[in-house]
Design an enzyme around this catalytic site. Structure first.
Site, PDB file in Angstrom:
ATOM      1  N   ALA A  24       9.631   1.473  -2.388  1.00 31.10           N
ATOM      2  CA  ALA A  24      10.627   0.441  -2.676  1.00 31.10           C
ATOM      3  C   ALA A  24      11.863   0.970  -3.380  1.00 31.10           C
ATOM      4  O   ALA A  24      12.963   0.443  -3.204  1.00 31.10           O
ATOM      5  CB  ALA A  24       9.987  -0.661  -3.519  1.00 31.10           C
ATOM      6  N   THR A  28      15.888  -0.307  -3.387  1.00 32.85           N
ATOM      7  CA  THR A  28      16.456  -1.082  -4.497  1.00 32.85           C
ATOM      8  C   THR A  28      17.926  -0.754  -4.707  1.00 32.85           C
ATOM      9  O   THR A  28      18.701  -1.619  -5.115  1.00 32.85           O
ATOM     10  CB  THR A  28      15.677  -0.831  -5.805  1.00 32.85           C
ATOM     11  OG1 THR A  28      15.593   0.577  -6.049  1.00 32.85           O
ATOM     12  CG2 THR A  28      14.280  -1.413  -5.728  1.00 32.85           C
ATOM     13  N   HIS A 121       4.077  -0.448   6.631  1.00 32.04           N
ATOM     14  CA  HIS A 121       3.880  -1.880   6.379  1.00 32.04           C
ATOM     15  C   HIS A 121       4.651  -2.759   7.352  1.00 32.04           C
ATOM     16  O   HIS A 121       4.829  -3.954   7.107  1.00 32.04           O
ATOM     17  CB  HIS A 121       4.269  -2.208   4.931  1.00 32.04           C
ATOM     18  CG  HIS A 121       3.407  -1.518   3.927  1.00 32.04           C
ATOM     19  ND1 HIS A 121       3.821  -1.230   2.639  1.00 32.04           N
ATOM     20  CD2 HIS A 121       2.141  -1.045   4.010  1.00 32.04           C
ATOM     21  CE1 HIS A 121       2.847  -0.616   1.990  1.00 32.04           C
ATOM     22  NE2 HIS A 121       1.827  -0.485   2.795  1.00 32.04           N
ATOM     23  N   CYS A 132       1.170 -15.941  22.523  1.00 34.97           N
ATOM     24  CA  CYS A 132       1.480 -15.319  23.820  1.00 34.97           C
ATOM     25  C   CYS A 132       2.054 -13.910  23.700  1.00 34.97           C
ATOM     26  O   CYS A 132       2.220 -13.210  24.701  1.00 34.97           O
ATOM     27  CB  CYS A 132       2.435 -16.193  24.638  1.00 34.97           C
ATOM     28  SG  CYS A 132       4.147 -16.232  24.008  1.00 34.97           S
ATOM     29  N   ASN A 214      11.318   9.992  -8.540  1.00 38.57           N
ATOM     30  CA  ASN A 214      11.072   8.592  -8.861  1.00 38.57           C
ATOM     31  C   ASN A 214      11.577   8.315 -10.273  1.00 38.57           C
ATOM     32  O   ASN A 214      11.486   9.178 -11.151  1.00 38.57           O
ATOM     33  CB  ASN A 214       9.579   8.261  -8.774  1.00 38.57           C
ATOM     34  CG  ASN A 214       9.320   6.761  -8.768  1.00 38.57           C
ATOM     35  OD1 ASN A 214       9.868   6.034  -7.937  1.00 38.57           O
ATOM     36  ND2 ASN A 214       8.498   6.280  -9.680  1.00 38.57           N
ATOM     37  N   ILE A 232      16.598   7.750  -6.848  1.00 44.45           N
ATOM     38  CA  ILE A 232      16.620   8.614  -5.675  1.00 44.45           C
ATOM     39  C   ILE A 232      18.004   8.694  -5.032  1.00 44.45           C
ATOM     40  O   ILE A 232      18.398   9.745  -4.521  1.00 44.45           O
ATOM     41  CB  ILE A 232      15.555   8.169  -4.650  1.00 44.45           C
ATOM     42  CG1 ILE A 232      15.417   9.222  -3.543  1.00 44.45           C
ATOM     43  CG2 ILE A 232      15.883   6.799  -4.073  1.00 44.45           C
ATOM     44  CD1 ILE A 232      14.205   9.036  -2.687  1.00 44.45           C
TER      45      ILE A 232
END
Length: 239
Positions: A24, A28, A121, A132, A214, A232
């Site tokens: 994430a 951000t 994800h 369908c 991080n 980052i």
């Protein structure tokens, strides 16, 4: 930070098969809320906790409330790629980066130009009729009200994202493992490495250089060859 940046720069220069694994924190800086930070979704107040709303059970049983939250908090369609997204796309074009493996669902890596993106994800940009199988663009979800339904069969449309209680795609995971095993350098960025099974992918890396970028410490800091506790985007803008 200057010394660490230079070390990272030199490692990238020497590497031939880089794989990037991001979370994430990569998004951000493009204005997309994460889940676990002070301002993240888990710390905002709703009638139901976000992790409950974003579960398969809640989607099935209370679709109206699910889609109200989903449109409000999960669709950030005005977000633009930042320095990290752009640098990764540049490395891929240069033949240095083999794959981006991401926990994010916003499609910003592709918007920056990356081609080999493994979305653990899923993606908010893809949506499928549960009855369908007809595919729908994200605009159908964003511009509809209530529960979006298929124009062909009337079935409920589901975003192609992995909800809580759902399993990750086996083919995507297998390809991620393959790319990590073949890499000589792995950069992990913008993730707390707290979400499994995705975080466990790091253990498949057997190459020369594992770098963690991080803002906060992670459980695998001691396992890495190089650690930068910085945003980052700031780091990648200097590479």
């Amino acid at each position: 930070m200057t010394t660490a940046i230079e070390q990272l720069r030199q490692a990238v220069k020497q590497a031939e098969r880089i794989v990037f694994f991001g979370g994430a924190g990569v998004s951000t800086e493009s204005g997309i809320l994460d889940f676990r930070s002070v301002d993240g979704l888990y710390n905002q107040k709703y009638d139901d906790p976000p992790e409950t709303i974003l579960s398969h059970t809640f989607f099935v049983r209370q679709p109206e409330k699910f889609f109200r939250f989903y449109r409000d908090k999960m669709l950030c369609l005005d977000a633009k790629p930042n320095a990290a997204h752009k640098k990764l796309a540049e490395w891929e074009q240069q033949g240095k980066l083999n794959a981006v493996i991401t926990q994010n669902i916003d499609g910003l890596h592709q918007a920056a130009g990356s081609k080999k993106v493994l979305e653990l994800h899923g993606s908010v940009l893809r949506n499928t009729c549960m009855k369908c199988g007809k595919r729908y663009d994200v605009s159908v979800i964003a511009e509809s009200g209530g529960v979006p339904c298929c124009t062909d069969c009337g079935g409920r449309i589901k975003p192609d994202v992995v909800l809580y209680e759902e399993s990750l795609d086996d083919a995507v995971m297998d390809e991620a493992v393959r790319c990590i095993r073949e890499a000589d350098m792995m950069i992990v960025g913008g993730t707390s490495l707290a979400v499994y099974p995705a975080a466990g992918l790091v253990h498949y890396f057997k190459g020369n250089m594992l770098a963690l970028v991080n803002r906060d410490a992670t459980p695998l800091d001691a396992y890495a060859d190089l650690v930068l506790h910085e945003k980052i985007g700031a780091v990648f803008s200097m590479l």
